[in-house]
Every structure is written in C-alpha cells, then in structure tokens.
Scaffold this active site. Structure first.
Site, mmCIF file in Angstrom:
data_model
loop_
_atom_site.group_PDB
_atom_site.id
_atom_site.type_symbol
_atom_site.label_atom_id
_atom_site.label_comp_id
_atom_site.label_asym_id
_atom_site.label_seq_id
_atom_site.Cartn_x
_atom_site.Cartn_y
_atom_site.Cartn_z
ATOM 1 N N TYR A 159 0.842 -1.207 0.000
ATOM 2 C CA TYR A 159 0.000 0.000 0.000
ATOM 3 C C TYR A 159 0.875 1.254 0.000
ATOM 4 C CZ TYR A 159 -3.681 -3.280 1.205
ATOM 5 O OH TYR A 159 -4.544 -4.330 1.193
ATOM 6 N N HIS A 209 -5.881 2.708 -0.727
ATOM 7 C CA HIS A 209 -5.746 2.607 0.735
ATOM 8 C C HIS A 209 -5.636 3.990 1.374
ATOM 9 C CE1 HIS A 209 -4.842 -0.112 4.212
ATOM 10 N NE2 HIS A 209 -5.403 -0.984 3.419
HETATM 11 MG MG MG Z 1 -8.838 -2.136 0.948
#
Ligand code: MG
Length: 401
Positions: A159, A209
């Site tokens: 992320y 994210h």
């Molecule tokens: Mg997610």
C-alpha cells in the site's frame, strides 16, 4: 407457547493460525448441542473487543431469546449509549452472526435462505496480485488468470508503493514511509503496463488505501480512467468523503469505498448521491449481518453494488457470513478473497471453497462453518506493536495507513 431457547453462555475464542489475530464469539444455547459462531475480529485491537464481549455484552446477552436477532442488535447498539465504534461494532457482530447461525440451524436452512434465498450459485471473487515491478505484477496477474480468476487486484510494493527515493530529515523516526506523489506516477505506469500486457479480457482492480491528498486522489481517478478498472478502491479517506463529488463530476472511474466505515453517517450520503459504485464495508466492523442486510437493500435502490471486505483479518466465520450475503444480494458485485492456508481450513471445518474464481457454499444449515477449539488453542494470539500501521510521510510526520 413453547419455552424460548435462550443464550446460556458465551465464549470468546482468540486464535492466530496465520498472520491475523482472530476473535470468534461462540453462543451456547439452552438447547443441548445448539450453538452459533460469529466473527468479532478487529485484529489490531483484539483485546479491547475481548473485554467488550466478556465484560459488557455477555452479561447483557445471557438469558435472552435467541430468536430475536433484530431486537438484540438494536438494543445492543444503544445499550452503552455511545455507539458506532470499531470495538463495540465488532463485539456486537460476534453475537449477531452467531444468532443468525443459530437461527439457520434451528430452521434447517443456510443463512442465505433465511435472507430470501439465492440469486446465484456462487460468488465471484478477486485475488491479490502483486510484485515490485510492473513486469512482476503482470506475471502475478497471469498466474491468477491461469487459476480461473477473472477479477484481480493489482498492487506494486504494498500500500502506497515502495518509494524509490525518500529525502527524510535528520533524526526522522523509524516507520513505514511512502511518497504519495511518487506513488501516483509509478502506479499509473504499472496499471498501464499490466492492461497492455494482459488485455481487456480480465477485470483489474486497485486499492489506494486512502494514501493520497484529496486533490491528488481526484487527479489519479481521472488518470486511470482509460484503463477501465473494475474499481478503484479507497481513493479517499472516510474523513474526505465530500471530495467524492469532485471525482464524480470529472470522470467515470468505478469507485469502491467503505472498509473503515463504522456508522450510517459515513455511507448514507455516498449511496444516496450516487458518489460510489461499490460499498465494501467490513461486515464485522459494521456490526454483523443485520446491518449488512440493511445496507445492501438500501444500496440496491440506488444502483450501488456490494463488495464486502475480505482480507485475512476477516475470520473464516466472517468470510462465511460474507458468502451468505453475496449469494442472496440482488446487487452483489464482487467478493474479496485472501486464500487461507491448509491449517486455517483444518481449524475451521466448512470454510468456503474457492474454485475457478468462484466461492461456493456447502449448503449446511446456518453459516455452515465450525471451529476446532482444541486446535485453535494451540495457536494463541501473538501480541506485537504493529509496524505497518506506523505510516509516515516523507518528512516523518504520521500518515494514514
Ligand atoms: Mg482495501
């Protein structure tokens, strides 16, 4: 009138057979041999959920009629006066899902039948492809395609991406650093590369994210529009919900949102104003099957589809609950799937099987899943101070994970 079956005892089972600390509620009833299981997993704060269950909800629940799921949920949500938070919602979910499980066992029906019956035989799932270069991600996508997946999430470097260059100040603390501006440039190239390599015959997804400043999220959603993603996930943080209007007015990228949502205040407007396409709450985090059913029907009126959160920190019981909702929902969209290992399958008999990109139910009454408590006890939760959520901007200041 027959004497009601009541909640006689409640057990909180904590176990960690893989990466995530799992919390499961087991409701034992006054009917010999009849019990239900529910997911109450908030992996980063599992002990707080444990205390909420054992110290607050268990005394509230003992002696109540197991048939009154709706009344239980509504009263449990307001009983502490303060409401709509992750700890309480997860604790309530453990009870709620267990009560649905019990109701199904009593009726001799799977939960999807209690909800109104199947709209489909299986739920399409997406898997998580990844890599550290665009070429590696494309290779990972091909391997999912070879296993029958037709929906694949593509991430590069985790992320927020792995920053190639960071210019940290002297004395900056340790942490999970990333560079949001560099992230958007590198992800755009990765998504373009993967689409060119694998063609249009597969659905691609990407999860931001909530790592961007709102205006950069607007631009990124526009930039990825030509690659026709199945959806772009969490491009904004819940705190920046209002910016969805800006994205919507400028592009037709399909948007998924909601794994962090706690409260109707967070999702109502997004659905009513058609600002998203997929609602993807974490079903235990919103309080269980009872509120998920309500949100599904509300979203259906507005043409919004479901895509319930399904990572490793949704327990196998939670995945079973997701599947029953998926099979029933007229507006089911897609189900996230995390591919549990053999130990998790052994610990949770009945955990749904995934074949050829579809998740199938076992058609047993209730949620159709059990737990081997002796095996679960062999894998106690391991307490650590989480590192990946100690996220930082390039100058060292705290960022959302
Ligand atoms: Mg997610």
């Amino acid at each position: 009138m027959a004497k009601p079956i009541t909640i006689q005892d409640v057990k909180t089972i904590m176990t960690q057979p893989a990466g995530s600390r799992l919390v499961i509620v087991k409701i034992i009833t006054s009917e010999p041999g009849l019990y239900g299981l529910g997911c109450a997993t908030f992996t980063q704060r599992c002990h707080a959920v444990h205390a909420a269950i054992e110290k607050h909800l268990k005394p509230f629940a003992i002696g109540r009629d197991v048939s009154r799921i709706e009344e239980f949920w509504q009263m449990a949500m307001v009983h502490g006066y303060w409401r709509n938070g992750p700890v309480l919602n997860n604790a309530i979910s453990g009870f709620d899902q267990a009560l649905w499980d019990i109701k199904g066992k009593l009726a001799g029906m799977p939960v999807y039948d209690l909800l109104g019956g199947k709209c489909r035989e299986a739920a399409a799932v997406y898997g998580h492809a990844g890599g550290s270069t665009p070429e590696e991600v494309a290779e990972s996508v091909r391997s999912f395609m070879a296993q029958g997946y037709r929906h694949i999430r593509i991430q590069m470097g985790g992320y927020g991406g792995k920053a190639a260059s960071l210019h940290k100040p002297d004395g900056a603390p340790e942490g999970a650093y990333y560079n949001p501006r560099e992230y958007t440039r590198r992800m755009l190239k990765m998504i373009e590369h993967v689409r060119c390599e694998v063609g249009d015959g597969v659905e691609l997804l990407h999860d931001v994210h909530e790592r961007l400043q709102p205006i950069d999220a607007v631009r990124f959603a526009k930039d990825v529009e030509p690659y026709n993603l199945f959806f772009l996930e969490d491009v904004l943080a819940p705190e920046d919900n209002g910016w969805f209007r800006d994205i919507r007015s400028q592009c037709a990228t399909r948007l998924a949102m909601g794994e962090l949502f706690n409260s109707p205040h967070e999702w109502k407007l997004l659905i009513e104003e058609h600002l998203i396409d997929y609602i993807r709450m974490h079903v235990s985090q919103m309080g269980g099957i009872t509120p998920a059913r309500a949100v599904t029907l509300f979203a259906n009126v507005y043409g919004v589809h479901t895509a319930w959160h399904g990572p490793g920190d949704t327990s196998p019981v939670g995945h079973a609950a997701n599947l029953h909702l998926d099979l029933w929902a007229p507006n089911f969209g897609i189900q996230e799937w995390c591919r549990f290992n053999d130990l998790v399958y052994e610990m949770f008999p009945g955990l749904p099987e995934v074949r050829d990109g579809y998740m199938y139910p076992n058609d047993q009454p209730g949620l159709g899943i059990d737990i081997d408590e002796a095996l679960a006890a062999q894998y106690p939760v391991r307490d650590v101070v989480e590192q990946w959520t100690q996220t930082r901007w390039p100058d060292g200041s705290p960022a959302r994970p």
